[in-house]
Design a protein around this motif. Structure first.
Motif, PDB file in Angstrom:
ATOM      1  N   ARG A  65      33.475  34.322  36.865  1.00  0.00           N
ATOM      2  CA  ARG A  65      33.437  35.743  37.197  1.00  0.00           C
ATOM      3  C   ARG A  65      32.127  36.358  36.717  1.00  0.00           C
ATOM      4  O   ARG A  65      31.425  35.789  35.887  1.00  0.00           O
ATOM      5  CB  ARG A  65      34.590  36.484  36.514  1.00  0.00           C
ATOM      6  CG  ARG A  65      35.970  35.912  36.769  1.00  0.00           C
ATOM      7  CD  ARG A  65      36.518  36.309  38.109  1.00  0.00           C
ATOM      8  NE  ARG A  65      37.862  35.752  38.326  1.00  0.00           N
ATOM      9  CZ  ARG A  65      38.552  35.903  39.437  1.00  0.00           C
ATOM     10  NH1 ARG A  65      38.063  36.619  40.446  1.00  0.00           N
ATOM     11  NH2 ARG A  65      39.755  35.355  39.579  1.00  0.00           N
ATOM     12  N   LEU A  76      32.206  42.521  40.239  1.00  0.00           N
ATOM     13  CA  LEU A  76      32.582  42.539  38.835  1.00  0.00           C
ATOM     14  C   LEU A  76      33.991  42.015  38.633  1.00  0.00           C
ATOM     15  O   LEU A  76      34.922  42.430  39.313  1.00  0.00           O
ATOM     16  CB  LEU A  76      32.486  43.976  38.287  1.00  0.00           C
ATOM     17  CG  LEU A  76      32.823  44.149  36.812  1.00  0.00           C
ATOM     18  CD1 LEU A  76      31.788  43.468  35.931  1.00  0.00           C
ATOM     19  CD2 LEU A  76      32.943  45.631  36.457  1.00  0.00           C
ATOM     20  N   GLY A  77      34.143  41.121  37.647  1.00  0.00           N
ATOM     21  CA  GLY A  77      35.464  40.592  37.327  1.00  0.00           C
ATOM     22  C   GLY A  77      35.958  40.947  35.946  1.00  0.00           C
ATOM     23  O   GLY A  77      37.162  41.020  35.700  1.00  0.00           O
ATOM     24  N   ILE A  78      35.018  41.157  34.999  1.00  0.00           N
ATOM     25  CA  ILE A  78      35.388  41.347  33.594  1.00  0.00           C
ATOM     26  C   ILE A  78      34.536  42.452  32.982  1.00  0.00           C
ATOM     27  O   ILE A  78      33.326  42.501  33.211  1.00  0.00           O
ATOM     28  CB  ILE A  78      35.169  40.045  32.785  1.00  0.00           C
ATOM     29  CG1 ILE A  78      36.064  38.911  33.300  1.00  0.00           C
ATOM     30  CG2 ILE A  78      35.412  40.279  31.291  1.00  0.00           C
ATOM     31  CD1 ILE A  78      35.670  37.530  32.778  1.00  0.00           C
ATOM     32  N   ALA A  95      33.947  50.446  36.062  1.00  0.00           N
ATOM     33  CA  ALA A  95      34.430  49.086  36.303  1.00  0.00           C
ATOM     34  C   ALA A  95      35.639  49.073  37.231  1.00  0.00           C
ATOM     35  O   ALA A  95      35.723  48.249  38.152  1.00  0.00           O
ATOM     36  CB  ALA A  95      34.788  48.424  34.976  1.00  0.00           C
ATOM     37  N   GLU A 103      34.878  49.369  40.841  1.00  0.00           N
ATOM     38  CA  GLU A 103      34.410  48.100  41.421  1.00  0.00           C
ATOM     39  C   GLU A 103      35.553  47.112  41.585  1.00  0.00           C
ATOM     40  O   GLU A 103      35.665  46.435  42.603  1.00  0.00           O
ATOM     41  CB  GLU A 103      33.305  47.490  40.541  1.00  0.00           C
ATOM     42  CG  GLU A 103      31.975  48.218  40.613  1.00  0.00           C
ATOM     43  CD  GLU A 103      31.379  48.208  42.010  1.00  0.00           C
ATOM     44  OE1 GLU A 103      31.481  47.188  42.716  1.00  0.00           O
ATOM     45  OE2 GLU A 103      30.818  49.248  42.421  1.00  0.00           O
ATOM     46  N   MET A 104      36.390  47.009  40.561  1.00  0.00           N
ATOM     47  CA  MET A 104      37.478  46.022  40.597  1.00  0.00           C
ATOM     48  C   MET A 104      38.499  46.328  41.686  1.00  0.00           C
ATOM     49  O   MET A 104      39.096  45.414  42.264  1.00  0.00           O
ATOM     50  CB  MET A 104      38.151  45.963  39.221  1.00  0.00           C
ATOM     51  CG  MET A 104      37.270  45.362  38.143  1.00  0.00           C
ATOM     52  SD  MET A 104      37.983  45.554  36.480  1.00  0.00           S
ATOM     53  CE  MET A 104      36.785  44.626  35.505  1.00  0.00           C
ATOM     54  N   TYR A 145      40.950  42.583  41.766  1.00  0.00           N
ATOM     55  CA  TYR A 145      41.098  41.751  40.565  1.00  0.00           C
ATOM     56  C   TYR A 145      40.185  42.272  39.470  1.00  0.00           C
ATOM     57  O   TYR A 145      39.065  42.722  39.739  1.00  0.00           O
ATOM     58  CB  TYR A 145      40.717  40.289  40.843  1.00  0.00           C
ATOM     59  CG  TYR A 145      40.750  39.424  39.584  1.00  0.00           C
ATOM     60  CD1 TYR A 145      41.910  38.775  39.206  1.00  0.00           C
ATOM     61  CD2 TYR A 145      39.628  39.321  38.761  1.00  0.00           C
ATOM     62  CE1 TYR A 145      41.967  38.022  38.048  1.00  0.00           C
ATOM     63  CE2 TYR A 145      39.670  38.569  37.597  1.00  0.00           C
ATOM     64  CZ  TYR A 145      40.835  37.917  37.241  1.00  0.00           C
ATOM     65  OH  TYR A 145      40.885  37.187  36.085  1.00  0.00           O
ATOM     66  N   GLY A 146      40.657  42.180  38.214  1.00  0.00           N
ATOM     67  CA  GLY A 146      39.792  42.527  37.101  1.00  0.00           C
ATOM     68  C   GLY A 146      40.478  42.343  35.764  1.00  0.00           C
ATOM     69  O   GLY A 146      41.709  42.328  35.661  1.00  0.00           O
ATOM     70  N   ARG A 147      39.654  42.176  34.742  1.00  0.00           N
ATOM     71  CA  ARG A 147      40.126  42.118  33.359  1.00  0.00           C
ATOM     72  C   ARG A 147      39.241  43.041  32.521  1.00  0.00           C
ATOM     73  O   ARG A 147      38.022  42.881  32.502  1.00  0.00           O
ATOM     74  CB  ARG A 147      40.059  40.689  32.796  1.00  0.00           C
ATOM     75  CG  ARG A 147      40.949  39.678  33.519  1.00  0.00           C
ATOM     76  CD  ARG A 147      42.423  39.947  33.241  1.00  0.00           C
ATOM     77  NE  ARG A 147      43.307  38.962  33.838  1.00  0.00           N
ATOM     78  CZ  ARG A 147      43.872  39.082  35.039  1.00  0.00           C
ATOM     79  NH1 ARG A 147      43.629  40.165  35.780  1.00  0.00           N
ATOM     80  NH2 ARG A 147      44.674  38.151  35.499  1.00  0.00           N
ATOM     81  N   ILE A 148      39.861  44.009  31.850  1.00  0.00           N
ATOM     82  CA  ILE A 148      39.144  44.920  30.968  1.00  0.00           C
ATOM     83  C   ILE A 148      39.690  44.739  29.560  1.00  0.00           C
ATOM     84  O   ILE A 148      40.909  44.749  29.349  1.00  0.00           O
ATOM     85  CB  ILE A 148      39.303  46.384  31.413  1.00  0.00           C
ATOM     86  CG1 ILE A 148      38.641  46.601  32.778  1.00  0.00           C
ATOM     87  CG2 ILE A 148      38.706  47.336  30.370  1.00  0.00           C
ATOM     88  CD1 ILE A 148      38.860  47.993  33.359  1.00  0.00           C
ATOM     89  N   ILE A 183      44.592  44.032  38.151  1.00  0.00           N
ATOM     90  CA  ILE A 183      43.653  44.461  37.113  1.00  0.00           C
ATOM     91  C   ILE A 183      44.437  44.648  35.819  1.00  0.00           C
ATOM     92  O   ILE A 183      45.399  45.413  35.784  1.00  0.00           O
ATOM     93  CB  ILE A 183      42.938  45.770  37.506  1.00  0.00           C
ATOM     94  CG1 ILE A 183      42.179  45.589  38.826  1.00  0.00           C
ATOM     95  CG2 ILE A 183      41.979  46.207  36.397  1.00  0.00           C
ATOM     96  CD1 ILE A 183      41.637  46.891  39.399  1.00  0.00           C
TER      97      ILE A 183
END
Length: 246
Positions: free
Chosen positions: A8, A81-83, A123, A126-127, A132-135, A176
């Motif tokens: 990512r 962006l993924g993370i 973020a 974008e996610m 998908y995403g990890r914050i 997310i």
């Protein structure tokens, strides 16, 4: 990298600093493309040069326009962006509440809380495009317990915890995930901002009997930033050497 995890694009704010760089290094070692954000050009470029596929960006994370511009630049340079890991922060003044300076309060709130809101919002926008995403937000045990003579730091980190819970719940039906970690005192250059007396105070509160290590925090953040962290969101993960009581 686990079999199910895919590379990512990751942003780490405060990426040249004591917690940010070990976290960035963990993510880079797993094959992620890491964008380090920091206010100091020399430090962030030097840090990025040490990691495979990483790039340093000079970003004032308290400035929403600067964050939006940097986000667009990262996506153009590296891809979707993924993370996001929000590691930028400051202890602020160590002072009794009656004497605590208003400008110190505002500085700490701006960097420790406003910037987390700004970066998380950029973020998430974008996610949501990819679904998908990890914050992972870096809070503090002080946000749960409150440290005396550190009212702005404690209040700002409490705000990060609440922000994380709110956004995590709001996005729970998406892919997310939004979580935070609450370290006790960790052995980084940030500790040099503290008086020896305050350092001794925070160390004495840790049942393990020592300060935490940055790599110990990075290990937890790395999992929270992974695909394996699929059912935890809006949650608070302690890395406190036994200090946390809830």
């Amino acid at each position: 990298m686990t079999e199910k995890e895919t590379p990512r694009v990751a942003i780490v704010t405060g990426g040249a600093g004591g917690l940010g760089f070990p976290i960035a290094a963990r993510l880079a070692a797993k094959g992620h493309k890491v964008a380090l954000w920091d206010i100091n050009r020399e430090s962030v470029e030097e840090a990025a040069a040490k990691l495979p596929g990483a790039k340093g960006y000079v970003v004032d994370v308290t400035d929403a326009a600067a964050v939006d511009a940097a986000m667009k630049e990262v996506v153009a340079d590296m891809g979707p962006l993924g993370i996001l890991v929000t590691g930028a922060g400051h202890n602020g003044p160590v002072e009794s509440f009656a004497k605590y300076p208003l400008d110190g309060w505002r500085f700490v709130m701006s960097l420790n809380l406003d910037a987390v809101f700004i970066c998380c919002q950029a973020a998430v926008r974008e996610m949501l495009k990819t679904g998908y995403g990890r914050i992972v937000n870096i809070a503090s045990i002080a946000g749960k317990e409150g440290n005396p003579n550190a009212v702005a730091y404690s209040a700002s980190k409490g705000g990060v915890i609440a922000l994380t819970k709110s956004v995590g719940k709001e996005l729970a039906t998406t892919e997310i995930r939004v979580n935070c970690v609450t370290p006790a005192a960790i052995e980084t250059e940030m500790m040099n901002q503290l008086t020896p007396e305050f350092r001794a105070y925070v160390t004495a509160k840790i049942p393990v009997g020592r300060l935490g290590q940055a790599d110990e925090v990075a290990a937890l953040v790395s999992w929270l930033a992974s695909e394996e962290c699929s059912f935890s969101t809006g949650a608070v993960f302690d890395v406190s050497g036994g200090r946390a009581t809830y």
